[in-house]
Design an enzyme around this catalytic site. Structure first.
Site, PDB file in Angstrom:
ATOM      1  N   GLY A   1       2.450   4.003   1.443  1.00  0.00           N
ATOM      2  CA  GLY A   1       2.436   3.845   2.784  1.00  0.00           C
ATOM      3  C   GLY A   1       3.794   5.581   3.319  1.00  0.00           C
ATOM      4  NE  ARG A   2       8.618   6.339   0.586  1.00  0.00           N
ATOM      5  CZ  ARG A   2      10.130   6.932   0.257  1.00  0.00           C
ATOM      6  NH1 ARG A   2      10.276   7.661   0.969  1.00  0.00           N
ATOM      7  NH2 ARG A   2      10.652   5.887  -0.362  1.00  0.00           N
TER       8      ARG A   2
ATOM      9  CG  ASP B   1       9.775   8.489   8.486  1.00  0.00           C
ATOM     10  OD1 ASP B   1       9.520   7.220   7.601  1.00  0.00           O
ATOM     11  OD2 ASP B   1      10.818   9.017   8.753  1.00  0.00           O
TER      12      ASP B   1
ATOM     13  CG  ASP C   1       7.389   3.581  -6.726  1.00  0.00           C
ATOM     14  OD1 ASP C   1       5.925   5.000  -6.625  1.00  0.00           O
ATOM     15  OD2 ASP C   1       6.184   2.838  -5.797  1.00  0.00           O
TER      16      ASP C   1
ATOM     17  CG  ASP D   1       5.166  -3.032  -4.643  1.00  0.00           C
ATOM     18  OD1 ASP D   1       5.928  -3.818  -5.193  1.00  0.00           O
ATOM     19  OD2 ASP D   1       5.778  -1.614  -3.159  1.00  0.00           O
TER      20      ASP D   1
ATOM     21  NE  ARG E   1       1.557   2.465  -6.527  1.00  0.00           N
ATOM     22  CZ  ARG E   1       2.627   2.628  -6.446  1.00  0.00           C
ATOM     23  NH1 ARG E   1       3.220   2.095  -6.532  1.00  0.00           N
ATOM     24  NH2 ARG E   1       2.682   4.030  -5.960  1.00  0.00           N
TER      25      ARG E   1
ATOM     26  N   GLY F   1       1.017  -1.341   0.141  1.00  0.00           N
ATOM     27  CA  GLY F   1       0.072  -0.604   0.277  1.00  0.00           C
ATOM     28  C   GLY F   1       0.469   1.376   0.040  1.00  0.00           C
TER      29      GLY F   1
ATOM     30  NE  ARG G   1       5.085   8.327  -6.992  1.00  0.00           N
ATOM     31  CZ  ARG G   1       4.746   7.635  -6.582  1.00  0.00           C
ATOM     32  NH1 ARG G   1       5.993   7.775  -6.947  1.00  0.00           N
ATOM     33  NH2 ARG G   1       4.010   7.210  -5.857  1.00  0.00           N
TER      34      ARG G   1
ATOM     35  CE  LYS H   1       8.556   7.621  -2.996  1.00  0.00           C
ATOM     36  NZ  LYS H   1       8.929   7.125  -4.531  1.00  0.00           N
TER      37      LYS H   1
HETATM   38  P1  AMP Z   1       9.396   1.357  -2.362  1.00  0.00           P
HETATM   39  O1  AMP Z   1      10.940  -0.040  -2.130  1.00  0.00           O
HETATM   40  O2  AMP Z   1       9.973   2.203  -2.232  1.00  0.00           O
HETATM   41  O3  AMP Z   1       8.246   1.091  -3.975  1.00  0.00           O
HETATM   42  O4  AMP Z   1       8.381   0.575  -1.070  1.00  0.00           O
HETATM   43  C1  AMP Z   1       7.465  -0.569  -0.368  1.00  0.00           C
HETATM   44  C2  AMP Z   1       6.554  -0.214   0.452  1.00  0.00           C
HETATM   45  O5  AMP Z   1       7.186   1.003   1.359  1.00  0.00           O
HETATM   46  C3  AMP Z   1       5.400   0.591  -0.426  1.00  0.00           C
HETATM   47  O6  AMP Z   1       4.473   0.473  -0.083  1.00  0.00           O
HETATM   48  C4  AMP Z   1       6.220   2.246   0.269  1.00  0.00           C
HETATM   49  O7  AMP Z   1       4.226   3.066   0.303  1.00  0.00           O
HETATM   50  C5  AMP Z   1       7.111   1.189   1.322  1.00  0.00           C
HETATM   51  N1  AMP Z   1       7.346   2.513   2.334  1.00  0.00           N
HETATM   52  C6  AMP Z   1       8.455   3.187   1.603  1.00  0.00           C
HETATM   53  N2  AMP Z   1       9.441   3.696   2.411  1.00  0.00           N
HETATM   54  C7  AMP Z   1       7.896   4.443   3.575  1.00  0.00           C
HETATM   55  C8  AMP Z   1       8.563   5.275   4.137  1.00  0.00           C
HETATM   56  N3  AMP Z   1       9.362   5.612   4.599  1.00  0.00           N
HETATM   57  N4  AMP Z   1       7.098   5.416   5.102  1.00  0.00           N
HETATM   58  C9  AMP Z   1       6.025   4.596   4.857  1.00  0.00           C
HETATM   59  N5  AMP Z   1       6.100   3.410   3.807  1.00  0.00           N
HETATM   60  C10 AMP Z   1       7.204   3.824   3.137  1.00  0.00           C
HETATM   61 MG    MG Z   2       7.066   1.338  -4.253  1.00  0.00          MG
END
Ligand code: AMP
Ligand code: MG
Length: 559
Positions: A121-122, A154, A313, A303, A219, A119, A212, A142
């Site tokens: 996450g940020r 976080d 991403d 994702d 996705r 999901g 963005r 983002k």
């Molecule tokens: P990514 O590798 O950036 O595609 O992230 C994989 C997952 O981790 C996604 O669901 C992101 O939203 C979550 N995520 C990455 N960094 C953070 C963060 N600093 N805080 C919260 N969720 C994160």
């Molecule tokens: Mg991602």
């Protein structure tokens, strides 16, 4: 295939001078089931495609950069982009009228393993607006704070990764490769603690938020999660929504449907097979673009695969400087190099297979998905041959080009060769019908492409010269005149890409409070195929200091 973007409708001439006048028009949250719980407490979310969640305010937003083209796409007045309200809104401190912020629920395969719910996450979407061409665009912040999907993290993003995402989104667009866009890069005024190399050295870094922009951020993982949970109602609703809002031209075609093969959609069934085929085709187009310009995504988890075939991403991505099919910038992937440059077409195919495995739950017709995957392979292979013939100035591809192309890949690794400069300057190598050009004159235009010119002796030099002569003979056979050939080669071989060290230099300056290089780079990358006199420093091969420097050749997922 219908094109994405501002081609279909006539432009509307209204300029937004107040962000409260942004024309919000919800589709995703209006049609798809939402999570009833409004808190950002971390949790598993079932039976819903999104959760309502507001951005968490930050201490002191200041805008570092914004994209004039994206502002124009949204009809935003440029003076407005310089205002404090712009910084407040696109840092998440003030919700403009009509915004209904949400985070999307999705899952994914990470590095080949099913990871369950991930999901946003940020990333927090402010909502969907109508652009000045009448097309929908989601505005997504983002780094805007925690959501139900933040797990242990976080919800924030650091300046360095935000600069990289902002610049690369726009660079990719100007290179002509499908991508999500970036409107703004705003410094939050808050520090974010990160252990950059995951080696036990956490430190505070400046935080930032990128806005963005894309017609949809859906996705592969959005479909995978309900399929994995056996929630076929939600899966069907998502498919229906995606086809009708992002692929409306498919309604009315005949193909595999959710209820059986070969049924026309006139009776209310969904053309899932035709849709999957188009997703495969768009994805092939995207990865062909990456292979052409030397882009390595770095984290091709499912994702991080857009259903629209957009590059999405931007994390530990990198640009191939020395030609090396085995290269990846992502230190988190150093052991297996799963997402290395030369492996991207296969990985993307594997990702499409995972999507097919989710969608096949809705139909009894696996053949349509097999056909879609085959269509990916054909589109990619055919596209690759055409692309190489175009890059090499040959015009139409020929069946017997393959040997010469694979021979080229051998000479590019025989001594370290900058692939951007090699292809760009190849257009300047003289060609004549009589093969009378001396070796030195053939090699001279390529001089800047070799990292170790002293290695260009003996067998290495002989092989390069032999290839250039065979290439030139093929050029003559191809029949394009010199001017036409150079023009066409220059249109597909960029002079300017976001070299890893250029991004890092802009980051170093911005971390010291000077964002001017970010803006200058954004401007250079706006015209990647043009010679830009006076800007040669942005198109030289990687300096030696950058070879092993963190941020230039090595990046982790920490962002
Ligand atoms: P990514 O590798 O950036 O595609 O992230 C994989 C997952 O981790 C996604 O669901 C992101 O939203 C979550 N995520 C990455 N960094 C953070 C963060 N600093 N805080 C919260 N969720 C994160
Ligand atoms: Mg991602």
């Amino acid at each position: 295939m219908p094109r994405l973007g501002p081609t279909e409708n006539a432009s509307v001439d209204s300029t937004v001078t107040d962000l409260d006048d942004l024309p919000f028009h919800a589709r995703f949250t209006a049609v798809l089931p939402g999570d009833p719980e409004p808190s950002n407490q971390r949790r598993q979310v079932h039976g819903a495609a999104w959760s309502p969640v507001p951005p968490t305010p930050v201490a002191g937003p200041t805008t570092i950069a914004w994209s004039p083209e994206v502002a124009d796409l949204l009809g935003l007045d440029h003076q407005l982009c310089r205002s404090d309200d712009f910084a407040q809104v696109f840092a998440g401190n003030r919700l403009p009228r009509g915004a209904e912020p949400f985070a999307a629920c999705y899952g994914g395969h990470q590095f080949g393993n099913w990871a369950g719910q991930l999901g946003d996450g940020r990333a927090i979407a402010l909502g969907e607006v109508t652009d000045r061409f009448g097309n929908p665009q989601t505005l997504q912040l983002k780094g805007a704070g925690p959501t139900p999907y933040s797990r242990g993290a976080d919800g924030r993003a650091v300046l360095r990764s935000s600069i990289r995402e902002f610049l690369c989104s726009e660079a990719m667009h100007h290179l002509g490769i499908p991508t999500t866009r970036a409107l703004s890069l705003v410094l939050t005024g808050d520090a974010v603690v990160r252990d950059m190399l995951y080696d036990g050295h956490p430190r505070p870094e400046p935080g930032a938020v990128v806005c963005r922009v894309a017609p949809s951020f859906t996705r592969f993982g959005n479909f995978q999660l309900p399929a994995a949970r056996g929630d076929l109602d939600l899966l069907r609703t998502l498919v229906e929504f995606t086809i009708s809002s992002d692929f409306p031209h498919l309604l009315g075609t005949t193909s595999a449907t959710v209820d059986g093969p070969g049924t026309p959609s006139a009776d209310g069934q969904l053309p899932v097979g035709a849709w999957f085929r188009e997703v495969c085709e768009r994805t092939a187009t995207m990865v062909l673009g990456w292979m052409r310009v030397g882009f390595v995504h770095g984290v091709l988890n499912t994702d991080n695969m857009s259903i629209l075939g957009l590059t999405i991403d931007y994390g530990p991505y990198g640009w191939l400087e020395s030609f090396d099919p085995g290269w990846t910038p992502n230190t988190t992937d150093a052991a297996n190099r799963r997402y290395r440059y030369g492996h991207q077409p296969q990985i993307v195919h594997w990702n499409l297979l995972q999507l097919a495995n989710a969608l096949v739950r809705l139909t009894d017709d696996p053949a349509a998905f097999e056909a879609g995957l085959d269509h990916f392979v054909e589109t990619y292979q055919h596209g690759f041959r055409s692309m190489m013939a175009e890059r090499l100035g040959w015009g139409a591809p020929r069946d017997d080009d393959e040997a010469l192309v694979s021979n080229l890949f051998e000479i590019l690794v025989s001594t370290e060769t900058d692939q951007v400069l090699f292809f760009r300057d190849l257009a300047r190598v003289p060609v004549d019908a009589h093969a009378a050009i001396p070796d030195d004159a053939l090699l001279a235009p390529l001089a800047d492409a070799w990292y170790r010119p002293e290695e260009l002796v003996g067998d290495v030099r002989a092989a390069v010269v032999a290839w250039l002569r065979a290439w030139a003979a093929r050029v003559v056979d191809g029949g394009l005149g010199d001017d036409e050939r150079r023009r066409r080669m220059d249109a597909v071989n960029p002079r300017f890409v976001l070299r890893n060290y250029l991004a890092q230099e802009a980051i170093d300056l911005a971390e010291r409070g000077d964002g001017s290089r970010v803006i200058e780079l954004l401007d250079v990358l706006r015209r990647p195929y043009d010679e830009q006199p006076g800007r040669e420093q942005f198109s030289t091969r990687r300096p030696e200091w950058a070879r092993q420097r963190v941020g230039c050749s090595m990046l982790s997922c920490s962002s």
